[in-house]
Design an enzyme around this catalytic site. Structure first.
Site, PDB file in Angstrom:
ATOM      1  N   TYR A 123      28.879  37.493  50.022  1.00  0.00           N
ATOM      2  CA  TYR A 123      29.625  38.561  50.690  1.00  0.00           C
ATOM      3  C   TYR A 123      28.997  39.919  50.398  1.00  0.00           C
ATOM      4  O   TYR A 123      28.683  40.690  51.316  1.00  0.00           O
ATOM      5  CB  TYR A 123      31.088  38.543  50.246  1.00  0.00           C
ATOM      6  CG  TYR A 123      31.861  39.764  50.678  1.00  0.00           C
ATOM      7  CD1 TYR A 123      32.169  39.981  52.022  1.00  0.00           C
ATOM      8  CD2 TYR A 123      32.275  40.727  49.749  1.00  0.00           C
ATOM      9  CE1 TYR A 123      32.858  41.116  52.422  1.00  0.00           C
ATOM     10  CE2 TYR A 123      32.971  41.855  50.144  1.00  0.00           C
ATOM     11  CZ  TYR A 123      33.265  42.044  51.479  1.00  0.00           C
ATOM     12  OH  TYR A 123      33.940  43.170  51.872  1.00  0.00           O
ATOM     13  N   TRP A 148      39.401  47.156  47.036  1.00  0.00           N
ATOM     14  CA  TRP A 148      40.757  46.677  46.759  1.00  0.00           C
ATOM     15  C   TRP A 148      41.763  47.161  47.812  1.00  0.00           C
ATOM     16  O   TRP A 148      42.803  47.747  47.506  1.00  0.00           O
ATOM     17  CB  TRP A 148      41.197  47.116  45.373  1.00  0.00           C
ATOM     18  CG  TRP A 148      40.398  46.556  44.226  1.00  0.00           C
ATOM     19  CD1 TRP A 148      39.133  46.081  44.276  1.00  0.00           C
ATOM     20  CD2 TRP A 148      40.823  46.438  42.854  1.00  0.00           C
ATOM     21  NE1 TRP A 148      38.722  45.664  43.031  1.00  0.00           N
ATOM     22  CE2 TRP A 148      39.730  45.874  42.133  1.00  0.00           C
ATOM     23  CE3 TRP A 148      41.981  46.776  42.178  1.00  0.00           C
ATOM     24  CZ2 TRP A 148      39.792  45.612  40.765  1.00  0.00           C
ATOM     25  CZ3 TRP A 148      42.055  46.530  40.809  1.00  0.00           C
ATOM     26  CH2 TRP A 148      40.979  45.951  40.119  1.00  0.00           C
TER      27      TRP A 148
END
Length: 290
Positions: A123, A148
């Site tokens: 990723y 996040w």
């Protein structure tokens, strides 16, 4: 302002639509723009009359990316590169959302934009390749690295904690990874500020960091989520080591981003994620009642 947005069902794109103000939006979902088909994405830009293009779409399933690296690279690298080249050909700004996963997470100070990258998995590597492709396109491009991300829609840590926490006495949560939780709405507002600035010739292209403050661990974030929920009884959060929660993809231990540059260039202040958390929890509570 006319804006073309990729990633209609994602957290950031949904908040872009909610915070658009007077902008005229064309928001593309997978049916309208298959991110695994770079040429098709570029064609949508070529035929558009947009004054700015925002790519808020990505292959964000970090663990699944380890098993499907070609798809991750097609969506996270090839498509953004093609989009950036198409935007450059039309002379319009291109805004691209990236990630803290481009770094290796070594402990120390917050990461700056010019620090060496070192992705730990597929990723992160695919997102870094996307950054390089966007920059190589040579147009008016801004890359916004964030971390996040959470909101009241889609899948994210806040919703996961609320879903599982209500029925449990204890939640074991990783305590040795630190970062800045970032409300998707704040990311959207930052993107709109940048888009309008670049349309008007203000600011500068390049890479910028934007994440919430203060920095916390996942375990500390979980504690804050349960406190914001206001439950009469809430689970005990037990911090654990990353090694005690093995996953297919390695996560960076240090995801804290230095957000000084975006403040200096665009006047965008680092958001306090706690205010965003209260808003998201309130939205989710209303959905439960309705």
């Amino acid at each position: 302002m006319r804006a073309l947005i990729f990633g209609a069902t994602g957290q950031v794109a949904r908040e872009l639509a909610r915070t658009a103000g007077g902008a005229r939006l064309t928001v593309l979902d997978r049916a309208a723009a298959d991110l695994s088909d770079a040429a098709a994405c570029a064609a949508r830009i070529a035929e558009s009359d947009a004054e700015v293009v925002i790519n808020a779409a990505a292959h964000t399933a970090v663990d699944r990316a380890e098993a499907e690296p070609e798809r991750a690279r097609a969506i996270n690298a090839a498509a953004p590169g093609a989009m950036a080249r198409a935007a450059a050909a039309k002379g319009v700004p291109f805004l691209h959302v990236s990630t803290d996963y481009v770094f290796d997470g070594a402990p120390g100070r917050p990461w700056r934009e010019d620090d060496p990258t070192g992705p730990l998995g597929v990723y992160g590597a695919s997102k870094r390749a996307g950054e390089e492709a966007v920059l190589a396109a040579g147009g008016d491009a801004v890359i916004l690295r964030t971390a996040w991300v959470f909101s009241s829609h889609g899948g994210n840590f806040v919703k996961t904690m609320l879903r599982h926490g209500r029925a449990r006495e204890e939640m074991r949560v990783v305590g040795d990874q630190r970062g800045g939780p970032t409300p998707a709405r704040d990311i959207a507002r930052a993107l709109w500020t940048i888009a309008r600035a670049r349309r008007d010739g203000a600011g500068a292209p390049g890479i910028y960091h934007f994440a919430g403050a203060p920095a916390v661990s996942w375990a500390e974030f979980a504690e804050a989520i349960f406190a914001a929920a206001g439950w009469e009884r809430r689970p005990r959060v037990t911090p654990i080591a990353t090694a005690d929660w093995p996953t297919p993809a390695r996560r960076p231990a240090n995801s804290v981003l230095d957000c000084g540059r975006i403040a200096r260039v665009f006047g965008i202040a680092q958001p306090d994620w706690r205010a965003g958390l209260d808003r998201v929890v309130a939205e989710l509570s209303k959905e439960e009642v309705s």
